[in-house]
Design an enzyme around this catalytic site. Structure first.
Site, PDB file in Angstrom:
ATOM      1  CG  ASP A  24      -8.654  -1.421  12.235  1.00  0.00           C
ATOM      2  OD1 ASP A  24      -7.726  -2.121  11.769  1.00  0.00           O
ATOM      3  OD2 ASP A  24      -9.087  -0.399  11.651  1.00  0.00           O
ATOM      4  CG  ASP A  43      -0.314  -0.533   2.488  1.00  0.00           C
ATOM      5  OD1 ASP A  43       0.930  -0.567   2.553  1.00  0.00           O
ATOM      6  OD2 ASP A  43      -1.041  -0.914   3.418  1.00  0.00           O
TER       7      ASP A  43
HETATM    8  C1  F6R Z   1       1.604  -1.636   6.111  1.00  0.00           C
HETATM    9  C2  F6R Z   1       0.251  -2.132   6.229  1.00  0.00           C
HETATM   10  C3  F6R Z   1      -0.510  -2.135   7.522  1.00  0.00           C
HETATM   11  C4  F6R Z   1       0.323  -2.447   8.754  1.00  0.00           C
HETATM   12  C5  F6R Z   1      -0.530  -2.367  10.015  1.00  0.00           C
HETATM   13  C6  F6R Z   1       0.302  -2.559  11.270  1.00  0.00           C
HETATM   14  O1  F6R Z   1       2.067  -1.741   4.783  1.00  0.00           O
HETATM   15  O2  F6R Z   1      -0.269  -2.521   5.250  1.00  0.00           O
HETATM   16  O3  F6R Z   1      -1.566  -3.047   7.422  1.00  0.00           O
HETATM   17  O4  F6R Z   1       0.870  -3.717   8.622  1.00  0.00           O
HETATM   18  O5  F6R Z   1      -1.182  -1.148  10.081  1.00  0.00           O
HETATM   19  O6  F6R Z   1       1.184  -1.498  11.417  1.00  0.00           O
HETATM   20  P1  F6R Z   1       2.353  -1.544  12.516  1.00  0.00           P
HETATM   21  O7  F6R Z   1       3.282  -2.625  12.099  1.00  0.00           O
HETATM   22  O8  F6R Z   1       3.008  -0.198  12.445  1.00  0.00           O
HETATM   23  O9  F6R Z   1       1.697  -1.843  13.816  1.00  0.00           O
END
Ligand code: F6R
Length: 259
Positions: free
Chosen positions: A136, A67
């Site tokens: 979430d 993303d």
């Molecule tokens: C990142 C992504 C998100 C993260 C998720 C967790 O490319 O697609 O889904 O994996 O928001 O983020 P962190 O690792 O910062 O807790």
């Protein structure tokens, strides 16, 4: 789903990195799906260590990221292109032209998403997809209420994700976080041949429990992985705390991995 529960995130990151290193050794032309966020950083460091030690090479590997924020150019220090360059691509021997991140500045975002899907298809699909999980239950930026059949598209962040991600933006301000992103869909992600999802820390406890032991529901898009037959969930003890069958999962995965 195979749930691997480790004492620490360091231990889990090493195991996951080893799985990727082994796969690249076996298939030097591996196609990787990659994630950003704080969770995969330790694993990326381990992958880089293996390259430095000449145990593996990424020269022929291709990658597609999950993303990107709409409105951030790749030079912005909070863009996911910038993150990937700093945290992985500059530390391994991958060719930058073989790495792909959605263009958050694309004039026609929907066309950009369509092109991305076509590129992945042309490359033969993703062999291993790396994922984190939002508090979430989102994977990539597929927020609650997103179809589990969704494809790469423009998506809208929930207030909870904006709050979670604000810590990384200027002065931690929520208003600095873009409200839209381009994201691989849940359907796109589930087509990967193998999935490695990492989840660390107490704030992922509910999401992990829902993903593994809740029903398959678009309210927790990570639960779609229950329908994937080669999905590996690497947790630390904190994130696994609410799993009802955690002892069984730990025993099963340790036995399978010959630990
Ligand atoms: C990142 C992504 C998100 C993260 C998720 C967790 O490319 O697609 O889904 O994996 O928001 O983020 P962190 O690792 O910062 O807790």
């Amino acid at each position: 789903m195979e749930i691997v529960i480790c004492k620490t995130k360091e231990e889990a990151s090493k195991l996951a990195a080893q799985m990727i290193t082994d796969a690249v050794k076996k298939n030097p032309k591996l196609v990787l799906g990659l994630a950003t966020g704080s969770t995969p950083v330790l694993m990326y460091n381990e992958m880089a260590k293996a390259v430095k030690a000449k145990k593996v090479s990424y020269k022929q590997v291709k990658s597609w990221n999950l993303d990107e924020y709409v409105g951030l150019p790749g030079t912005h220090d909070q863009s996911y292109r910038y993150f990937m360059n700093k945290n992985l691509f500059e530390k391994i021997d991958i060719k930058i032209s073989n790495t792909h991140v959605l263009d958050g500045m694309a004039k026609d975002p929907e066309a950009e998403c369509k092109k991305y899907e076509e590129q992945i298809k042309k490359a033969g699909g993703i062999d291993i997809q790396v994922l984190g999980i939002g508090s979430d239950g989102h994977i990539a930026f597929n927020e609650p209420g997103t179809s589990l059949a969704s494809r790469t598209s423009v998506v809208y962040l929930t207030p909870s994700t904006i709050k979670d991600n604000a810590r990384l933006f200027f002065k931690g301000k929520e208003k600095e976080v873009p409200t839209r992103a381009l994201s691989m869909g849940v359907g796109t992600i589930c087509e990967a041949k193998k999935i490695i999802l990492l989840a660390f820390g107490e704030n992922k406890q509910n999401a992990v429990q829902q993903m593994v032991e809740g029903g398959v529901s678009q309210f927790c898009t990570a639960s779609a992985l229950q329908l994937h037959n080669d999905a590996w969930i690497f947790c630390d003890e904190a994130s696994a705390k609410k799993l009802k069958l955690k002892k069984y999962y730990a025993w099963r995965s340790a036995t399978k991995m010959g630990k």
